[in-house]
Write an enzyme that holds these catalytic residues in place. Structure first.
Site, PDB file in Angstrom:
ATOM      1  N   SER A   1      -4.585  -0.941  -6.537  1.00  0.00           N
ATOM      2  CA  SER A   1      -5.871  -0.765  -6.858  1.00  0.00           C
ATOM      3  C   SER A   1      -5.974  -0.174  -8.345  1.00  0.00           C
ATOM      4  O   SER A   1      -5.149   0.525  -8.922  1.00  0.00           O
ATOM      5  CB  SER A   1      -6.660   0.380  -5.986  1.00  0.00           C
TER       6      SER A   1
HETATM    7  N1  SAM Z   1      -2.698   1.652  -1.861  1.00  0.00           N
HETATM    8  C1  SAM Z   1      -1.938   0.704  -2.401  1.00  0.00           C
HETATM    9  C2  SAM Z   1      -1.380   1.023  -3.427  1.00  0.00           C
HETATM   10  O1  SAM Z   1      -1.542   2.151  -3.881  1.00  0.00           O
HETATM   11  O2  SAM Z   1      -0.615  -0.007  -4.032  1.00  0.00           O
HETATM   12  C3  SAM Z   1      -2.902  -0.700  -2.494  1.00  0.00           C
HETATM   13  C4  SAM Z   1      -3.418  -1.232  -1.233  1.00  0.00           C
HETATM   14  S1  SAM Z   1      -3.931  -2.881  -1.242  1.00  0.00           S
HETATM   15  C5  SAM Z   1      -5.517  -2.469  -1.898  1.00  0.00           C
HETATM   16  C6  SAM Z   1      -4.074  -3.017   0.703  1.00  0.00           C
HETATM   17  C7  SAM Z   1      -3.087  -3.085   1.246  1.00  0.00           C
HETATM   18  O3  SAM Z   1      -3.403  -2.809   2.701  1.00  0.00           O
HETATM   19  C8  SAM Z   1      -2.207  -4.331   1.186  1.00  0.00           C
HETATM   20  O4  SAM Z   1      -0.985  -3.958   0.854  1.00  0.00           O
HETATM   21  C9  SAM Z   1      -2.233  -5.034   2.707  1.00  0.00           C
HETATM   22  O5  SAM Z   1      -1.294  -5.725   3.068  1.00  0.00           O
HETATM   23  C10 SAM Z   1      -2.543  -3.689   3.431  1.00  0.00           C
HETATM   24  N2  SAM Z   1      -3.145  -4.092   4.869  1.00  0.00           N
HETATM   25  C11 SAM Z   1      -3.916  -4.721   5.148  1.00  0.00           C
HETATM   26  N3  SAM Z   1      -4.323  -4.779   6.488  1.00  0.00           N
HETATM   27  C12 SAM Z   1      -3.458  -3.816   6.799  1.00  0.00           C
HETATM   28  C13 SAM Z   1      -3.345  -3.244   8.305  1.00  0.00           C
HETATM   29  N4  SAM Z   1      -3.943  -3.676   9.375  1.00  0.00           N
HETATM   30  N5  SAM Z   1      -2.260  -2.261   8.413  1.00  0.00           N
HETATM   31  C14 SAM Z   1      -1.625  -1.861   7.345  1.00  0.00           C
HETATM   32  N6  SAM Z   1      -1.713  -2.415   6.032  1.00  0.00           N
HETATM   33  C15 SAM Z   1      -2.425  -3.312   5.887  1.00  0.00           C
END
Ligand code: SAM
Length: 222
Positions: free
Chosen positions: A55
């Site tokens: 993000s």
């Molecule tokens: N917090 C992260 C960082 O500091 O880099 C950025 C997060 S990114 C915007 C969203 C993340 O959510 C992705 O890595 C994606 O694979 C994960 N994601 C999506 N659905 C998910 C789920 N049901 N359970 C766990 N992770 C999930």
């Protein structure tokens, strides 16, 4: 890094001393792919593979300030991605790495969980963050009222019920809720009597949360 933090403070995204200190302690360059290191201190999301992103720093600042995790608390993050947000939270719950607070972070994509663990090892936060592979829309299991704070860093169609159950009374959940194209950053306070107080904050755009309580029709781009 200093310039970016100063601009986040000047814009009002970083509001507290402790969040500013956490940003200073976590080099974002350790959480982006090697070929993108030169962009690490630009206030933008960056690709981290599998169609996912780290993000933008201002979004991390807004969510961290909204979450406001107390020192020594147990925090659950859904969507580990690069591990950057988890490292910032680790600096807040256990600044001296004494083992009094902890971050549990759930990632759906095993390759990203490995990327995050490696980044957290390099930044010195691996002892304060447990990265779990799984569907975070279910939280971490069946235990109730386990976490003082829960943060979801992906766009959710609704507030997942398991996360409400796993939030302690007096705790707070921060989650982007809306369509895959646009969400509202939503703050859920679980009062001491179990009542929920829901505040809709600012518009935001995150990649979709998948899984049982997420957008089931969204697939991973590899
Ligand atoms: N917090 C992260 C960082 O500091 O880099 C950025 C997060 S990114 C915007 C969203 C993340 O959510 C992705 O890595 C994606 O694979 C994960 N994601 C999506 N659905 C998910 C789920 N049901 N359970 C766990 N992770 C999930």
């Amino acid at each position: 890094m200093r310039e970016l933090i100063e601009s986040l403070i000047a814009s009002g995204y970083i509001r507290s001393e402790r969040v500013a200190r956490a940003f200073e302690k976590v080099p974002r360059e350790l959480f982006v792919p090697r070929d993108l290191v030169k962009y690490a201190y630009i206030d933008r999301p960056l690709p981290i593979g599998y169609g996912q992103t780290i993000s933008a720093p201002h979004m991390v600042a807004i969510m961290t300030e909204a979450l406001d995790p107390p020192e020594c608390s147990l925090v659950l993050e859904i969507g580990t991605g690069s591990g950057y947000q988890a490292a910032i939270l680790a600096e807040l719950v256990d600044p001296q790495s004494k083992g009094c607070g902890h971050v549990v972070s759930v990632e759906l994509i095993p390759g990203l969980a490995m990327f995050a663990r490696e980044n957290l090892r390099r930044s010195g936060h691996i002892d304060r963050v447990s990265v779990i592979v799984g569907d975070g829309s279910l939280g971490t299991g069946i235990e109730r009222e386990a976490y003082e704070r829960i943060i979801v860093t992906a766009a959710s169609p609704k507030i997942p019920e398991p996360l409400i159950l796993q939030l302690k009374k007096g705790g707070r959940l921060v989650i982007p809720v809306g369509s895959p194209e646009l969400q509202i950053l939503t703050i859920v306070d679980k009062k001491k009597d179990g009542r929920l107080e829901i505040t809709r904050d600012i518009p935001c755009v995150f990649v979709p949360l998948r899984g049982i309580h997420g957008y089931r029709d969204y697939y991973i781009n590899s």
